[in-house]
Design an enzyme around this catalytic site. Structure first.
Site, mmCIF file in Angstrom:
data_model
loop_
_atom_site.group_PDB
_atom_site.id
_atom_site.type_symbol
_atom_site.label_atom_id
_atom_site.label_comp_id
_atom_site.label_asym_id
_atom_site.label_seq_id
_atom_site.Cartn_x
_atom_site.Cartn_y
_atom_site.Cartn_z
ATOM 1 N N ASP A 8 -12.083 0.786 -28.528
ATOM 2 C CA ASP A 8 -12.513 1.285 -29.838
ATOM 3 C C ASP A 8 -11.420 0.864 -30.821
ATOM 4 O OD1 ASP A 8 -10.456 3.062 -29.431
ATOM 5 O OD2 ASP A 8 -11.656 4.884 -29.685
ATOM 6 N N CYS A 65 -8.897 2.987 -25.333
ATOM 7 C CA CYS A 65 -9.093 3.782 -26.546
ATOM 8 C C CYS A 65 -7.776 4.482 -26.840
ATOM 9 C CB CYS A 65 -10.286 4.728 -26.436
ATOM 10 S SG CYS A 65 -10.124 6.091 -25.282
ATOM 11 N N HIS A 98 -7.652 4.324 -2.817
ATOM 12 C CA HIS A 98 -8.324 5.546 -2.349
ATOM 13 C C HIS A 98 -9.717 5.749 -2.947
ATOM 14 C CE1 HIS A 98 -4.460 7.878 -1.014
ATOM 15 N NE2 HIS A 98 -4.442 6.599 -0.651
ATOM 16 N N HIS A 133 -11.198 6.858 3.464
ATOM 17 C CA HIS A 133 -11.593 6.951 2.049
ATOM 18 C C HIS A 133 -13.059 6.557 1.827
ATOM 19 C CE1 HIS A 133 -7.449 7.697 1.150
ATOM 20 N NE2 HIS A 133 -7.103 6.589 1.780
#
Ligand code: RB5
Length: 159
Positions: A8, A65, A98, A133
């Site tokens: 942005d 952002c 992970h 994981h």
């Protein structure tokens, strides 16, 4: 790798440098804007990048952002996306190892460019560790399925 990127207005200053940095590392960069530093709404740009990743048109996404937070909140709502705000290279490494993270959200106001470059390195270079994981990431992704009714309230760890 194909890397979609957007910002942005608050992340705009770092975007050209990160585009060049990622391209300089041999990746194909898909710059989804904005094209000028005018005030704009982060959800519009988070949506564009998240959908590119979810559709498979990009392998990874990078969003910038002010804090990275609004980008992550928005991107993570797109099914198939695993987005997080990352402030250190170590967290970027763990996000990949992970969580098999596919959309990196960084702060253009609070994290220096040099640190964001290190974060991007870890994000692009680290493989998902799999193993234990794998099932956890699959469980996280159940939340994308409208037919998933949630885990039983009495679910507890097995002693
Ligand atoms: C814009 O002022 C700011 O709110 C935005 O860049 C971002 O930090 C939101 O999470």
């Amino acid at each position: 790798m194909r890397v979609a990127i957007a910002s942005d207005h608050a992340g705009f200053d770092q975007k050209p440098a990160l585009v060049d940095y990622i391209a300089g590392r041999g990746h194909e960069v898909i710059d989804l804007g904005p094209s000028q530093a005018l005030r704009c709404d982060y959800p519009d740009f988070a949506d564009k990048v998240a959908r590119k990743v979810a559709s498979g048109e990009a392998d990874r996404g990078v969003l910038i952002c002010g804090t990275g937070i609004g980008m992550a909140v928005t991107a993570d709502k797109v099914p198939g996306v695993r987005a997080a705000v990352i402030q250190t290279p170590q967290f970027a490494e763990l996000f990949r190892e992970h969580n098999d993270g596919n959309v990196l959200c960084v702060s253009g106001r609070f994290t220096p460019l040099a640190t964001n470059e290190e974060i991007v390195d870890k994000f692009l270079d680290t493989e998902f560790a799999g193993g234990r994981h794998e099932g956890r990431v699959a469980k996280a992704m159940r939340e994308d399925d409208p037919s998933f009714a949630g885990v039983p309230e009495d679910l507890d760890v097995q002693g």
